[in-house]
Design an enzyme around this catalytic site. Structure first.
Site, PDB file in Angstrom:
ATOM      1  N   GLU A 178      21.382   7.586  -1.617  1.00 29.90           N
ATOM      2  CA  GLU A 178      22.439   6.671  -2.091  1.00 29.90           C
ATOM      3  C   GLU A 178      23.132   5.857  -1.008  1.00 29.90           C
ATOM      4  O   GLU A 178      24.355   5.848  -0.933  1.00 29.90           O
ATOM      5  CB  GLU A 178      23.519   7.473  -2.832  1.00 29.90           C
ATOM      6  CG  GLU A 178      23.013   8.207  -4.033  1.00 29.90           C
ATOM      7  CD  GLU A 178      24.136   8.874  -4.828  1.00 29.90           C
ATOM      8  OE1 GLU A 178      25.296   8.833  -4.401  1.00 29.90           O
ATOM      9  OE2 GLU A 178      23.836   9.436  -5.883  1.00 29.90           O
ATOM     10  N   GLU A 188      16.094  12.736 -10.712  1.00 35.37           N
ATOM     11  CA  GLU A 188      17.305  13.331 -11.312  1.00 35.37           C
ATOM     12  C   GLU A 188      17.475  12.830 -12.748  1.00 35.37           C
ATOM     13  O   GLU A 188      18.512  12.262 -13.110  1.00 35.37           O
ATOM     14  CB  GLU A 188      18.545  12.964 -10.479  1.00 35.37           C
ATOM     15  CG  GLU A 188      18.410  13.300  -9.010  1.00 35.37           C
ATOM     16  CD  GLU A 188      19.671  12.999  -8.192  1.00 35.37           C
ATOM     17  OE1 GLU A 188      20.757  12.832  -8.771  1.00 35.37           O
ATOM     18  OE2 GLU A 188      19.546  12.934  -6.956  1.00 35.37           O
TER      19      GLU A 188
HETATM   20  C1  GLA Z   1      23.786  12.252  -7.372  1.00 33.89           C
HETATM   21  C2  GLA Z   1      23.237  13.158  -6.320  1.00 33.89           C
HETATM   22  C3  GLA Z   1      22.947  14.515  -6.883  1.00 33.89           C
HETATM   23  C4  GLA Z   1      24.063  14.990  -7.755  1.00 33.89           C
HETATM   24  C5  GLA Z   1      24.315  14.031  -8.825  1.00 33.89           C
HETATM   25  C6  GLA Z   1      25.324  14.646  -9.755  1.00 33.89           C
HETATM   26  O1  GLA Z   1      22.834  11.774  -8.199  1.00 33.89           O
HETATM   27  O2  GLA Z   1      22.068  12.692  -5.705  1.00 33.89           O
HETATM   28  O3  GLA Z   1      22.779  15.404  -5.862  1.00 33.89           O
HETATM   29  O4  GLA Z   1      25.242  15.184  -7.017  1.00 33.89           O
HETATM   30  O5  GLA Z   1      24.747  12.842  -8.214  1.00 33.89           O
HETATM   31  O6  GLA Z   1      24.997  15.990 -10.027  1.00 33.89           O
END
Ligand code: GLA
Length: 369
Positions: free
Chosen positions: A166, A273
């Site tokens: 990120e 994710e």
């Molecule tokens: C982001 C992070 C994850 C997690 C999510 C929320 O996507 O990469 O590690 O913290 O937020 O669970």
């Protein structure tokens, strides 16, 4: 005679310990899934199917669900900088080790998440003991030490790492998030993070991981950053698409152009994710208000979510030559981070299994192809 007795005792002891270990520590299949083929079976000719877990989840009935449906795991929080490296000379390996041991014991693949991320990074990382901010040299050394320690420890268990998480900003007029890594070390840390991870484990696949890559603006910035790394010969092997999506996005066209644009880079794509919130997408966290009363999993929410899951898996299959892994962020609707984000204490139902671990309609849409 004496020898025979010894032999019998050894056999008894082995049988006893074998039966203990198989009854106590082997998670069993949840009965709600009996007779149902695992997700990983349906997708065995396409990609790995993973799930984010906590240490605790591996001691509940969810562990059986994991082994039934998934062939890859990621630690949801336990390998992030803060939890695993709370003080300069202090590593906290316990939870991460036990998740890695579960992966090893059960022959699951494991993705590592995440080496450098400005959120959930411990404050000590950027400061001296007297509170002063460190300079670039000190920060770079700390990043190197952190990466080397963590990647070396899980060498042979973790096959892919989210190296940088990120970093790219969402707004069009800003390239990077306001991250202390950028502020102190400048963009050189990005390249070096990949190089140090590669040094620590030359066999690990290394990823840049981000969210909201369906935004054409943000995606263009990510692509620009990755091309620069590739030109310099930096060892980067893939892009992680977090895939925190919702009933309102992405559209078919948005996701298709995302997969298409990224696949042109010649890198692996991992969906890292995945979840589909049953509320329209909001990117900023906010307090719960009067408009948030409807928190039931209504037929309408179910329909929209099911359709979204069907559509995105259709596209993942279409791009199977590039997409090699799809990881869900949490196991079942019993608990998800979305219960507290973006709205605190608002129940969400973002996964393929309900709170009783029973496959939802969305599950059947994902596997019937
Ligand atoms: C982001 C992070 C994850 C997690 C999510 C929320 O996507 O990469 O590690 O913290 O937020 O669970």
């Amino acid at each position: 005679m004496k020898q025979n007795r010894l032999l019998v005792a050894v056999i008894f002891f082995s049988l006893f310990t074998w039966s203990c270990s198989s009854t106590i520590s082997q998670p069993s299949d949840p009965e709600q899934n009996a007779g149902i083929k695992g997700l990983k079976e349906y997708y065995k000719d396409y990609f790995d199917i993973g799930v984010a877990v906590s240490k605790r989840s591996l001691t509940t009935d969810e562990a059986g669900l994991i082994l039934h449906h998934f062939n890859s795991i990621t630690a949801e929080n336990d390998m992030k900088m803060g939890p695993i490296h709370p003080g300069e000379d202090q590593y906290n390996w316990r939870a991460a080790d036990s998740i890695a041991a579960f992966a090893k014991k059960n022959n699951l693949k494991m993705r590592g998440h995440t080496l450098v991320w400005h959120k959930q990074a411990p404050r000590w990382f950027f400061t001296h003991a007297n509170g002063d901010t460190v300079n670039k040299e000190v920060l770079m050394q700390r990043i190197k030490d952190h990466i080397t320690a963590v990647v070396s420890r899980y060498k042979g268990t973790i096959y892919a790492w989210d190296v940088v998480n990120e970093l790219i900003a969402d707004s069009p007029d800003q390239l990077y998030h306001d991250s202390p890594f950028i502020r102190i070390a400048g963009e050189e840390f990005i390249e070096m993070a990949f190089r140090w991870a590669h040094e620590a484990d030359p066999d690990a696949l290394l990823f840049y991981n981000d969210y909201n890559e369906i935004s054409a603006t943000k995606r263009a910035k990510i692509i620009q950053m990755i091309k620069k790394l590739q030109e310099k010969g930096v060892p980067i092997h893939g892009i992680g698409l977090q895939g925190h999506w919702a009933i309102s996005e992405p559209s078919y066209a948005q996701l298709e152009s995302t997969l298409n644009d990224f696949s042109q880079l010649g890198l692996r794509l991992h969906i890292t994710e995945l979840d589909i919130s049953v509320y329209p997408k909001e990117h900023q966290s906010r307090e719960r208000n009067a408009s948030d009363t409807d928190t039931a999993y209504t037929a309408e929410k179910e329909k929209l979510q099911t359709e979204k899951y069907r559509m995105i898996f259709e596209l993942f299959r279409k791009y199977k030559d590039h997409v090699q892994s799809v990881t869900f962020w949490n196991i079942s609707d019993r608990h998800s981070w979305l219960d507290d984000f973006p709205v605190r204490n608002r129940k969400d139902y973002p996964l393929l299994f309900d709170a009783n671990l029973k496959p939802k309609k969305a599950f059947w849409e994902v596997v019937n192809f």
